[in-house]
Design an enzyme around this catalytic site. Structure first.
Site, PDB file in Angstrom:
ATOM      1  N   LEU A 248       0.850  -1.183   0.000  1.00 45.34           N
ATOM      2  CA  LEU A 248       0.000   0.000   0.000  1.00 45.34           C
ATOM      3  C   LEU A 248       0.888   1.236   0.000  1.00 45.34           C
ATOM      4  O   LEU A 248       1.746   1.389   0.882  1.00 45.34           O
ATOM      5  CB  LEU A 248      -0.918   0.002   1.220  1.00 45.34           C
ATOM      6  CG  LEU A 248      -2.074   1.007   1.147  1.00 45.34           C
ATOM      7  CD1 LEU A 248      -3.181   0.461   0.246  1.00 45.34           C
ATOM      8  CD2 LEU A 248      -2.636   1.294   2.528  1.00 45.34           C
TER       9      LEU A 248
ATOM     10  N   CYS B 175      -1.798  -3.507  -5.239  1.00 45.03           N
ATOM     11  CA  CYS B 175      -1.159  -3.506  -3.920  1.00 45.03           C
ATOM     12  C   CYS B 175      -2.008  -4.204  -2.869  1.00 45.03           C
ATOM     13  O   CYS B 175      -3.222  -4.371  -3.010  1.00 45.03           O
ATOM     14  CB  CYS B 175      -0.875  -2.068  -3.472  1.00 45.03           C
ATOM     15  SG  CYS B 175      -2.376  -1.088  -3.195  1.00 45.03           S
ATOM     16  N   CYS B 176      -1.338  -4.621  -1.804  1.00 42.39           N
ATOM     17  CA  CYS B 176      -1.964  -5.048  -0.556  1.00 42.39           C
ATOM     18  C   CYS B 176      -1.059  -4.536   0.558  1.00 42.39           C
ATOM     19  O   CYS B 176      -0.218  -3.673   0.328  1.00 42.39           O
ATOM     20  CB  CYS B 176      -2.178  -6.551  -0.515  1.00 42.39           C
ATOM     21  SG  CYS B 176      -0.687  -7.544  -0.706  1.00 42.39           S
ATOM     22  N   ALA B 177      -1.201  -5.041   1.770  1.00 41.23           N
ATOM     23  CA  ALA B 177      -0.424  -4.490   2.875  1.00 41.23           C
ATOM     24  C   ALA B 177       1.072  -4.658   2.675  1.00 41.23           C
ATOM     25  O   ALA B 177       1.860  -3.749   2.952  1.00 41.23           O
ATOM     26  CB  ALA B 177      -0.857  -5.135   4.193  1.00 41.23           C
TER      27      ALA B 177
END
Length: 447
Positions: A328, A392-394
């Site tokens: 992110l 995106c992700c974390a």
């Protein structure tokens, strides 16, 4: 209309169906409030020693008689708010929030009664009359969580999306006075305020305006990994709860552990079957007010975890075809992209972001639903034709990598799941992705 799209107060017109529903709810809620609140007061008065939880510095809080006026005003707004709605569904939602706060608060008053230790000075005039009325039914019990504060949170939220300009600022100021008045009228101790805030936020979370209740579609998951993670969160919640119970007799500060205890419990419910809905993330990347604050302890942990694991990695890497994979992003890292495809459920998009943002909320560490992966892959394909896309992700290790793998398979860039993973890792990002998470996409090829 949702709370994000309600009619401004200047355009509001009384709706007969709304008024009828509001009146019915008010007729039911008012007697129930006085009956249950009074019963809790009476039960506490029958005990020989009712404890109190007080900080030493509270002795310096002044008694301000005139603040009884904002204190009492919440009764007016309680009833009025039911009538200022656009649909009967909005009336029902507000009434359910009231009822939730009342049931939980009264249950706490009966199970863990507390008392106020400050003595009110004598008052006269109009303020004295209101104090006398209050003393007629409100004894010095029913403290934490403050039902007054919980209702204030609900009512403040109800009106803040219906007012604008100077009137909105006056509303904020008046609500602040109502909040302060619980202390300056010697009706509550300080710890009752944060516990009341948590209760009010929980009522908002349970009955959100912009989506169904996060527990409405709860179905116990058959995914053993999700159940295991849910158990970990539940155990962590229990640890914080036990710390609260054990530590509070020695220090009132331990009551603040209720916040992470509640946040962890709600996340565990998500893993056990409620899914990413517990985080109440919208498709444009924003979170509800209740989720933002209620789950803040878990969100803080997710942010710290993300920075630790990715501190020595580039924010994103190019996979090809205008598609990039990463964690992110910060606002400063978005200048090269036209679109963000976001797979996190627990984190909101950075404030101030002006580029296109598409969210497909999924839980961390478990396999996303196939339908969500396909939808996100389709979004990648549409967006990349207009310019660079960040997926995106974390951490950028699993959820976002899974979507890119599905996109590679679904749009014919590769033929097997193993090949998709190789392409992603060749871009310079080591991912934690099993072939069986994305192999289903091998059967669905776009022309």
């Amino acid at each position: 209309m949702t709370e994000n799209t309600v009619a401004p107060i200047g355009q509001w017109r009384l709706n007969r169906a709304v008024a009828k529903r509001a009146l019915i709810w008010l007729i039911c809620l008012a007697p129930l409030f006085y009956a249950t609140y009074g019963t809790a007061n009476w039960l506490a008065s029958q005990r020989e020693n009712v404890p109190n939880i007080t900080f030493a510095w509270e002795q310096a809080i002044p008694f301000i008689a005139w603040t009884i006026f904002p204190y009492w005003s919440i009764n007016l707004f309680y009833g009025l708010s039911l009538f200022f709605n656009d649909t009967t569904a909005e009336v029902d939602r507000l009434a359910k929030r009231y009822l939730t706060a009342q049931i939980i608060a009264v249950t706490c008053f009966i199970a863990f009664p507390l008392t106020v230790i400050f003595h009110k000075p004598s008052t006269s005039g109009a303020s004295g009359f209101l104090f006398d009325m209050l003393g007629g039914f409100d004894k010095p019990f029913n403290q934490a969580p403050s039902l007054h504060i919980a209702l204030l949170v609900i009512i403040w939220t109800h009106w803040r999306v219906r007012l604008s300009g100077i009137v909105l600022w006056i509303w904020h100021l008046w609500c602040a006075l109502i909040g302060i008045s619980v202390l300056t009228t010697y009706q509550h101790h300080f710890i009752d305020i944060p516990t009341g805030l948590l209760l009010g936020l929980f009522a908002l979370w349970l009955f959100p305006a912009h989506m169904p209740s996060p527990v409405a579609a709860f179905r116990l998951t058959d995914d053993p990994k999700a159940r295991r993670i849910g158990t970990y969160y539940a155990m962590a919640s229990l640890i914080f709860l036990l710390a609260t119970i054990i530590g509070t007799p020695t220090s009132a500060a331990f009551l603040f552990f209720l916040w992470p205890a509640l946040a962890l419990l709600l996340v565990s419910i998500g893993y056990f079957g409620a899914g990413p809905a517990v985080f109440q993330k919208c498709t444009e990347g924003t979170l509800s007010l209740a989720s933002t604050w209620l789950l803040a302890p878990c969100r803080l942990g997710a942010i710290v975890n993300s920075r630790i694991w990715t501190r020595q990695l580039p924010p994103s890497v190019a996979i090809g075809k205008n598609v990039h994979l990463g964690r992110l992003p910060r606002v400063s890292e978005l200048s090269q992209f036209m679109t963000v495809i976001d797979l996190t459920a627990e984190l909101a998009k950075p404030s101030g972001v002006e580029i296109a943002w598409r969210s497909f909320p999924t839980l961390d560490l478990v396999s996303p639903q196939h339908d969500e992966l396909r939808k996100a892959a389709d979004a990648i394909e549409l967006a990349r034709r207009k310019g660079p896309v960040l997926v995106c992700c974390a951490l950028g290790f699993q959820r976002s990598a899974a979507v890119i793998a599905v996109w590679l398979l679904q749009y014919g860039h590769v033929k097997t799941a193993a090949e998709a993973i190789q392409v992603i890792e060749a871009g310079g990002r080591r991912v934690h992705l099993a072939e069986d998470m994305v192999s289903f996409a091998q059967e669905v090829k776009q022309p």
